[in-house]
Scaffold this motif. Sequence first.
Motif, PDB file in Angstrom:
ATOM      1  N   ARG A 156     -14.407  -7.575   2.423  1.00  0.00           N
ATOM      2  CA  ARG A 156     -14.174  -7.458   0.973  1.00  0.00           C
ATOM      3  C   ARG A 156     -15.463  -7.741   0.207  1.00  0.00           C
ATOM      4  O   ARG A 156     -16.187  -8.679   0.528  1.00  0.00           O
ATOM      5  CB  ARG A 156     -13.082  -8.448   0.536  1.00  0.00           C
ATOM      6  CG  ARG A 156     -11.733  -8.187   1.196  1.00  0.00           C
ATOM      7  CD  ARG A 156     -10.722  -9.267   0.858  1.00  0.00           C
ATOM      8  NE  ARG A 156     -10.255  -9.207  -0.514  1.00  0.00           N
ATOM      9  CZ  ARG A 156      -9.044  -8.753  -0.876  1.00  0.00           C
ATOM     10  NH1 ARG A 156      -8.182  -8.326   0.032  1.00  0.00           N
ATOM     11  NH2 ARG A 156      -8.702  -8.746  -2.147  1.00  0.00           N
ATOM     12  N   MET A 178      -7.038 -12.736  -5.068  1.00  0.00           N
ATOM     13  CA  MET A 178      -5.670 -12.895  -4.558  1.00  0.00           C
ATOM     14  C   MET A 178      -5.213 -14.318  -4.888  1.00  0.00           C
ATOM     15  O   MET A 178      -6.040 -15.209  -5.079  1.00  0.00           O
ATOM     16  CB  MET A 178      -5.648 -12.707  -3.035  1.00  0.00           C
ATOM     17  CG  MET A 178      -5.749 -11.283  -2.599  1.00  0.00           C
ATOM     18  SD  MET A 178      -5.474 -11.131  -0.803  1.00  0.00           S
ATOM     19  CE  MET A 178      -7.119 -11.382  -0.181  1.00  0.00           C
ATOM     20  N   SER A 203      -8.823  -0.164  -0.027  1.00  0.00           N
ATOM     21  CA  SER A 203      -8.032  -0.638  -1.178  1.00  0.00           C
ATOM     22  C   SER A 203      -8.710  -0.278  -2.490  1.00  0.00           C
ATOM     23  O   SER A 203      -8.043   0.108  -3.462  1.00  0.00           O
ATOM     24  CB  SER A 203      -7.835  -2.155  -1.104  1.00  0.00           C
ATOM     25  OG  SER A 203      -7.002  -2.477  -0.027  1.00  0.00           O
ATOM     26  N   TYR A 263      -1.796  -7.829  -7.063  1.00  0.00           N
ATOM     27  CA  TYR A 263      -2.578  -6.596  -6.845  1.00  0.00           C
ATOM     28  C   TYR A 263      -2.230  -5.508  -7.863  1.00  0.00           C
ATOM     29  O   TYR A 263      -3.109  -4.840  -8.410  1.00  0.00           O
ATOM     30  CB  TYR A 263      -2.253  -6.124  -5.422  1.00  0.00           C
ATOM     31  CG  TYR A 263      -3.107  -5.030  -4.846  1.00  0.00           C
ATOM     32  CD1 TYR A 263      -4.496  -5.097  -4.877  1.00  0.00           C
ATOM     33  CD2 TYR A 263      -2.512  -3.938  -4.199  1.00  0.00           C
ATOM     34  CE1 TYR A 263      -5.267  -4.095  -4.294  1.00  0.00           C
ATOM     35  CE2 TYR A 263      -3.271  -2.943  -3.611  1.00  0.00           C
ATOM     36  CZ  TYR A 263      -4.652  -3.020  -3.671  1.00  0.00           C
ATOM     37  OH  TYR A 263      -5.408  -2.031  -3.086  1.00  0.00           O
ATOM     38  N   GLU A 320       3.035  -9.022  -3.255  1.00  0.00           N
ATOM     39  CA  GLU A 320       2.982  -9.751  -1.977  1.00  0.00           C
ATOM     40  C   GLU A 320       3.555 -11.168  -2.023  1.00  0.00           C
ATOM     41  O   GLU A 320       4.319 -11.557  -1.160  1.00  0.00           O
ATOM     42  CB  GLU A 320       1.536  -9.773  -1.449  1.00  0.00           C
ATOM     43  CG  GLU A 320       1.144  -8.413  -0.915  1.00  0.00           C
ATOM     44  CD  GLU A 320      -0.132  -8.396  -0.090  1.00  0.00           C
ATOM     45  OE1 GLU A 320      -0.890  -9.383  -0.110  1.00  0.00           O
ATOM     46  OE2 GLU A 320      -0.356  -7.367   0.577  1.00  0.00           O
ATOM     47  N   ASN A 352     -12.525  -6.213  -2.996  1.00  0.00           N
ATOM     48  CA  ASN A 352     -11.655  -5.676  -1.952  1.00  0.00           C
ATOM     49  C   ASN A 352     -12.460  -4.819  -0.975  1.00  0.00           C
ATOM     50  O   ASN A 352     -13.671  -4.670  -1.130  1.00  0.00           O
ATOM     51  CB  ASN A 352     -10.499  -4.872  -2.559  1.00  0.00           C
ATOM     52  CG  ASN A 352      -9.183  -5.179  -1.875  1.00  0.00           C
ATOM     53  OD1 ASN A 352      -9.130  -5.216  -0.636  1.00  0.00           O
ATOM     54  ND2 ASN A 352      -8.139  -5.415  -2.639  1.00  0.00           N
ATOM     55  N   ASN A 353     -11.752  -4.284   0.017  1.00  0.00           N
ATOM     56  CA  ASN A 353     -12.386  -3.415   1.017  1.00  0.00           C
ATOM     57  C   ASN A 353     -12.411  -1.968   0.510  1.00  0.00           C
ATOM     58  O   ASN A 353     -11.778  -1.636  -0.490  1.00  0.00           O
ATOM     59  CB  ASN A 353     -11.616  -3.538   2.336  1.00  0.00           C
ATOM     60  CG  ASN A 353     -10.125  -3.345   2.135  1.00  0.00           C
ATOM     61  OD1 ASN A 353      -9.691  -2.407   1.477  1.00  0.00           O
ATOM     62  ND2 ASN A 353      -9.325  -4.248   2.680  1.00  0.00           N
ATOM     63  N   ARG A 358       4.163  -6.734   5.922  1.00  0.00           N
ATOM     64  CA  ARG A 358       2.741  -6.592   6.289  1.00  0.00           C
ATOM     65  C   ARG A 358       1.948  -7.051   5.077  1.00  0.00           C
ATOM     66  O   ARG A 358       2.031  -6.454   4.025  1.00  0.00           O
ATOM     67  CB  ARG A 358       2.449  -5.121   6.637  1.00  0.00           C
ATOM     68  CG  ARG A 358       1.126  -4.859   7.285  1.00  0.00           C
ATOM     69  CD  ARG A 358      -0.091  -5.153   6.425  1.00  0.00           C
ATOM     70  NE  ARG A 358       0.036  -4.602   5.093  1.00  0.00           N
ATOM     71  CZ  ARG A 358      -0.693  -5.010   4.047  1.00  0.00           C
ATOM     72  NH1 ARG A 358      -1.592  -5.943   4.167  1.00  0.00           N
ATOM     73  NH2 ARG A 358      -0.494  -4.470   2.849  1.00  0.00           N
ATOM     74  N   VAL A 359       1.221  -8.142   5.261  1.00  0.00           N
ATOM     75  CA  VAL A 359       0.543  -8.790   4.136  1.00  0.00           C
ATOM     76  C   VAL A 359      -0.851  -9.245   4.534  1.00  0.00           C
ATOM     77  O   VAL A 359      -1.141  -9.426   5.719  1.00  0.00           O
ATOM     78  CB  VAL A 359       1.301 -10.070   3.688  1.00  0.00           C
ATOM     79  CG1 VAL A 359       1.336 -10.183   2.192  1.00  0.00           C
ATOM     80  CG2 VAL A 359       2.704 -10.126   4.235  1.00  0.00           C
ATOM     81  N   HIS A 395       0.810  -1.218   0.000  1.00  0.00           N
ATOM     82  CA  HIS A 395       0.000   0.000   0.000  1.00  0.00           C
ATOM     83  C   HIS A 395       0.847   1.274   0.000  1.00  0.00           C
ATOM     84  O   HIS A 395       2.001   1.252   0.391  1.00  0.00           O
ATOM     85  CB  HIS A 395      -0.939  -0.008   1.208  1.00  0.00           C
ATOM     86  CG  HIS A 395      -1.999  -1.051   1.104  1.00  0.00           C
ATOM     87  ND1 HIS A 395      -2.895  -1.088   0.062  1.00  0.00           N
ATOM     88  CD2 HIS A 395      -2.311  -2.112   1.907  1.00  0.00           C
ATOM     89  CE1 HIS A 395      -3.705  -2.126   0.224  1.00  0.00           C
ATOM     90  NE2 HIS A 395      -3.371  -2.766   1.320  1.00  0.00           N
ATOM     91  N   ARG A 433     -10.785 -10.777 -10.670  1.00  0.00           N
ATOM     92  CA  ARG A 433      -9.448 -11.043 -10.117  1.00  0.00           C
ATOM     93  C   ARG A 433      -9.597 -11.434  -8.647  1.00  0.00           C
ATOM     94  O   ARG A 433     -10.398 -10.844  -7.917  1.00  0.00           O
ATOM     95  CB  ARG A 433      -8.591  -9.791 -10.216  1.00  0.00           C
ATOM     96  CG  ARG A 433      -7.230  -9.916  -9.533  1.00  0.00           C
ATOM     97  CD  ARG A 433      -7.257  -9.445  -8.069  1.00  0.00           C
ATOM     98  NE  ARG A 433      -5.952  -9.668  -7.435  1.00  0.00           N
ATOM     99  CZ  ARG A 433      -5.640  -9.264  -6.222  1.00  0.00           C
ATOM    100  NH1 ARG A 433      -6.519  -8.638  -5.481  1.00  0.00           N
ATOM    101  NH2 ARG A 433      -4.440  -9.509  -5.723  1.00  0.00           N
ATOM    102  N   GLU A 491      -5.188  -9.103   8.293  1.00  0.00           N
ATOM    103  CA  GLU A 491      -3.856  -8.918   7.714  1.00  0.00           C
ATOM    104  C   GLU A 491      -2.852  -9.280   8.807  1.00  0.00           C
ATOM    105  O   GLU A 491      -3.203  -9.353   9.988  1.00  0.00           O
ATOM    106  CB  GLU A 491      -3.685  -7.475   7.286  1.00  0.00           C
ATOM    107  CG  GLU A 491      -4.955  -6.924   6.656  1.00  0.00           C
ATOM    108  CD  GLU A 491      -4.779  -6.334   5.298  1.00  0.00           C
ATOM    109  OE1 GLU A 491      -3.836  -5.563   5.129  1.00  0.00           O
ATOM    110  OE2 GLU A 491      -5.579  -6.637   4.403  1.00  0.00           O
TER     111      GLU A 491
HETATM  112  C1  GTR Z   1      -5.730  -5.501   0.318  1.00  0.00           C
HETATM  113  C2  GTR Z   1      -4.696  -5.979   1.306  1.00  0.00           C
HETATM  114  C3  GTR Z   1      -3.391  -6.190   0.608  1.00  0.00           C
HETATM  115  C4  GTR Z   1      -3.540  -7.056  -0.621  1.00  0.00           C
HETATM  116  C5  GTR Z   1      -4.682  -6.615  -1.486  1.00  0.00           C
HETATM  117  C6  GTR Z   1      -4.979  -7.589  -2.622  1.00  0.00           C
HETATM  118  O1  GTR Z   1      -6.961  -5.340   0.970  1.00  0.00           O
HETATM  119  O2  GTR Z   1      -4.513  -5.019   2.320  1.00  0.00           O
HETATM  120  O3  GTR Z   1      -2.479  -6.722   1.527  1.00  0.00           O
HETATM  121  O4  GTR Z   1      -3.721  -8.376  -0.238  1.00  0.00           O
HETATM  122  O5  GTR Z   1      -5.870  -6.430  -0.724  1.00  0.00           O
HETATM  123  O6  GTR Z   1      -6.144  -7.776  -2.953  1.00  0.00           O
HETATM  124  O7  GTR Z   1      -4.025  -8.142  -3.191  1.00  0.00           O
END
Ligand code: GTR
Length: 324
Positions: free
Chosen positions: A146, A169, A211, A190, A70, A207-208, A86-87, A32, A167, A234
């Motif tokens: 998410r 992860m 992000s 990502y 990541e 995602n959230n 941090r992942v 991030h 998409r 995380e």
């Molecule tokens: C975010 C997360 C990241 C990464 C990303 C993703 O919410 O904080 O660490 O995993 O999503 O979708 O790749």
Amino acid sequence: MKLTLTAALLAGSALATAATACETTLRSSDTHPEGYPTVLAVQEMGKLLEERTGGRLCVEVFHSAQLGEEKDTIEQTQFGVIDMNRVSMGPFNNIIEETQVVSLPYIFRSVEHMHTVMDGPIGEEILAAFGDHDLVGLAFYDGGSRSFYNSEKPITSMADLEGMKFRVMQSDIFVDMVSALGANATPLPYGEVYSSIQTGVIDGAENNWPSYESSGHFEVAKYYTLDQHLIVPEVLVMSKMAWDKLSPEDQEAVRQAAKDSVPVMRKLWEEREAASEQKVRDAGVEIVTDIDKTPFIEAMVPVYEKHVTSDKLKDLVERIQATE
Ligand code: GTR
């Protein structure tokens, strides 16, 4: 003017960076950008560590995926090339079995449920599991919930997902989750999501709020549906190689500073969730909030059947579900 914690920490970290002269600087990776809650939280952790070790130990956060995507940075952390990382727990699923339980769709009933589980013995057990994989699990951070977003149309029911390309992860659980909903999953790093949506390689992702906003994905995928299928915590980990170089006192200082950064992170997360939601709303994103989650939850039965097979995972799932 109300000074948010985010603004206060951003101002503070600029000063701290200028004044630093540390004996050992731990390099920490984050996908991030500067100012994102996870980045600020690890910088805050570093500040505590520096204070408490009298400048013996410091942390430098390499944000914005400067050290890589990541999945690659996880390997580099295992090899000791990167000291800290941090992942999301998602990219660990294919490496550390225990991380799979927290990546199961709808396993947590709410963010509060997730906090109770991760702050208790189950969280400790999952952190300890990193120890068998050349890593040391330090603390869990928030990642909100998410939901799906796409460039094509508002999703108002499961049927709308039929045949669409999303998409996910890089984890088999998420591929199966999307298939179980009738859509197609493409696991991608990502950093490739924005252009993949833009060029139509995929229709969207999930995602959230923070992000979705900070990545700019809302600019190319303006339909967001709050189905909240995942609440994936995380994690902040350290390379076992870097850890083994520290004295027991310094190891304890690292652990404690990481734990102490958690409440800071939660506050930052709340602030950023609200700010990100506001930003994308202001940008004209169409948000579907009124969605019946029951069919989504029911569709996940085969995903659980396929992935929750070992006694260890069955036991963890039962205990999480039984946690009030
Ligand atoms: C975010 C997360 C990241 C990464 C990303 C993703 O919410 O904080 O660490 O995993 O999503 O979708 O790749």
